[in-house]
Enzyme design. Sequence first.
Site, short mmCIF file in Angstrom:
data_model
loop_
_atom_site.label_atom_id
_atom_site.label_comp_id
_atom_site.label_asym_id
_atom_site.label_seq_id
_atom_site.Cartn_x
_atom_site.Cartn_y
_atom_site.Cartn_z
N CYS A 116 0.82 -1.23 0.00
CA CYS A 116 0.00 0.00 0.00
C CYS A 116 0.85 1.27 0.00
CB CYS A 116 -0.96 0.00 1.18
SG CYS A 116 -1.97 -1.48 1.27
N HIS A 249 -3.03 7.06 2.40
CA HIS A 249 -3.52 5.75 1.96
C HIS A 249 -4.90 5.49 2.58
CE1 HIS A 249 -4.01 1.62 1.12
NE2 HIS A 249 -3.77 1.21 2.35
N ASN A 279 -10.26 -0.22 0.21
CA ASN A 279 -8.80 -0.11 0.20
C ASN A 279 -8.28 -0.69 -1.11
OD1 ASN A 279 -6.06 -0.44 0.58
ND2 ASN A 279 -6.23 -1.28 2.65
N1 ACO Z 1 -18.53 -8.47 9.75
C1 ACO Z 1 -18.95 -8.74 11.00
N2 ACO Z 1 -18.14 -9.07 12.00
C2 ACO Z 1 -16.84 -9.13 11.74
C3 ACO Z 1 -16.31 -8.85 10.47
C4 ACO Z 1 -17.21 -8.51 9.45
N3 ACO Z 1 -16.82 -8.21 8.18
N4 ACO Z 1 -14.97 -8.99 10.51
C5 ACO Z 1 -14.65 -9.33 11.77
N5 ACO Z 1 -15.78 -9.42 12.50
C6 ACO Z 1 -15.91 -9.77 13.91
C7 ACO Z 1 -14.76 -10.58 14.42
O1 ACO Z 1 -14.92 -11.95 14.10
C8 ACO Z 1 -14.86 -10.33 15.91
O2 ACO Z 1 -15.86 -11.14 16.43
P1 ACO Z 1 -15.71 -11.80 17.89
O3 ACO Z 1 -15.61 -10.64 18.84
O4 ACO Z 1 -16.95 -12.60 18.03
O5 ACO Z 1 -14.45 -12.61 17.83
C9 ACO Z 1 -15.33 -8.88 15.98
O6 ACO Z 1 -15.89 -8.57 14.69
C10 ACO Z 1 -14.22 -7.89 16.28
O7 ACO Z 1 -13.13 -8.19 15.43
P2 ACO Z 1 -11.84 -7.34 15.47
O8 ACO Z 1 -10.87 -7.85 14.46
O9 ACO Z 1 -11.37 -7.20 16.87
O10 ACO Z 1 -12.43 -5.92 14.99
P3 ACO Z 1 -11.72 -4.54 14.91
O11 ACO Z 1 -12.49 -3.54 15.67
O12 ACO Z 1 -10.24 -4.62 15.17
O13 ACO Z 1 -11.91 -4.17 13.39
C11 ACO Z 1 -10.64 -4.09 11.36
C12 ACO Z 1 -11.30 -4.98 12.40
C13 ACO Z 1 -11.72 -3.24 10.70
C14 ACO Z 1 -9.95 -4.94 10.33
C15 ACO Z 1 -9.65 -3.15 12.07
O14 ACO Z 1 -8.80 -3.89 12.90
C16 ACO Z 1 -8.85 -2.37 11.13
O15 ACO Z 1 -9.38 -1.53 10.41
N6 ACO Z 1 -7.55 -2.57 11.10
C17 ACO Z 1 -6.73 -1.91 10.15
C18 ACO Z 1 -6.46 -2.88 9.11
C19 ACO Z 1 -6.56 -2.34 7.74
O16 ACO Z 1 -7.08 -1.28 7.46
N7 ACO Z 1 -6.04 -3.12 6.86
C20 ACO Z 1 -6.02 -2.80 5.51
C21 ACO Z 1 -4.82 -3.38 4.91
S1 ACO Z 1 -3.42 -2.72 5.63
C22 ACO Z 1 -3.13 -1.31 4.95
O17 ACO Z 1 -3.72 -0.95 3.97
C23 ACO Z 1 -2.15 -0.47 5.62
#
Ligand code: ACO
Length: 322
Positions: A116, A249, A279
Amino acid sequence: MTHTRVSGTGSYLPGEPISNADLIAGRALDSSDEWIVERTGIRQRHLAAPGVASSDLALEASRRALQAAGCEANDLDLIIVATSTPDFVFPSTATLLQHKLGNTNGAAAFDVQAVCSGFVYAMTIADKFIRSGSHKRALVVGAEVFSRILDWTDRGTCVLFGDGAGAVVLEAASEPGLLASAFHADGSHHGILSVPGQVCGGTVIGDPFLRMDGQAVFKFAVRVLAEVAHEVLDAAGMGADRVDWLIPHQANVRILQATAKKLHIPVEKCVITVAQHGNTSAASVPLALDEAVRDGRVSRGQHLLLEGVGGGFTWGATLLKF
Ligand code: ACO
């Protein structure tokens, strides 16, 4: 002294937008529009049809950037494509794009793999080529078909990404355009975001899908985006208050908001396209830039701060006078 300026921008998104609701229904995901919007800000994304490759998306974005710059493919002497989803293992997507564009003058063409951060890396590299005097006009492209490396049974990752391409034409100029840039990497974090498979002996060895520790990525991204922004602002002797548009990004709206807050830049000065595009990895910064240029938000003479962060981990920023 030779400087580098942006002479044109372009972008391309394949097909019709796919809403969260349509994605969830089409892929039978255990998710909801509410969850995706609340955690990421993403409302829709574009996905390339089967058979459409990164070079195809790059071609459309590049044609628009060349038109905006008022030049032809053969006016280019350097073509850099940032992508983690190349058409082939080799040759590079940049050489395929060169051929599709009809560049026949022997321009140098190569890919940059910094996930990215790839577009910001490629801008920085092209700037150094131009300022050294070795090259006069570069096409820098970010193009991705991330939909090909997503595990559509993993709701934690597959809802986050989209396909697309963005491009800029950079050229030698007498007045400063690109004011400062910085790029970094720390490979010790390779495990929190990767596609750990490989092609070997005619088959895929390992896991060919994107795997991510979302919370670790989140924390890392906010920290380094703020640090590298200060690095380029300091190098240019500028305060964050002189930034007209922050164009980071587009991974997650919460990362964008947290970064703007850390930099004391009002979120209204942040170009945010993640809601419409998802993304798009290396394509996200040039897509956001082109959208803001074409809708009139970005105008000539303004200061833009472009930032990338991605797998590796890699990160970087470019500060420019548009
Ligand atoms: N729909 C519903 N529930 C979901 C989904 C979904 N699509 N995805 C995960 N969950 C659930 C999980 O299973 C978990 O359930 P549980 O509590 O029963 O175990 C719950 O939601 C919480 O999951 P977390 O992973 O803790 O959620 P979080 O608040 O951290 O959000 C996310 C996840 C959105 C990915 C966040 O961590 C994030 O945005 N991180 C940044 C990562 C990113 O942007 N990556 C892109 C690529 S990297 C880059 O471009 C730099």
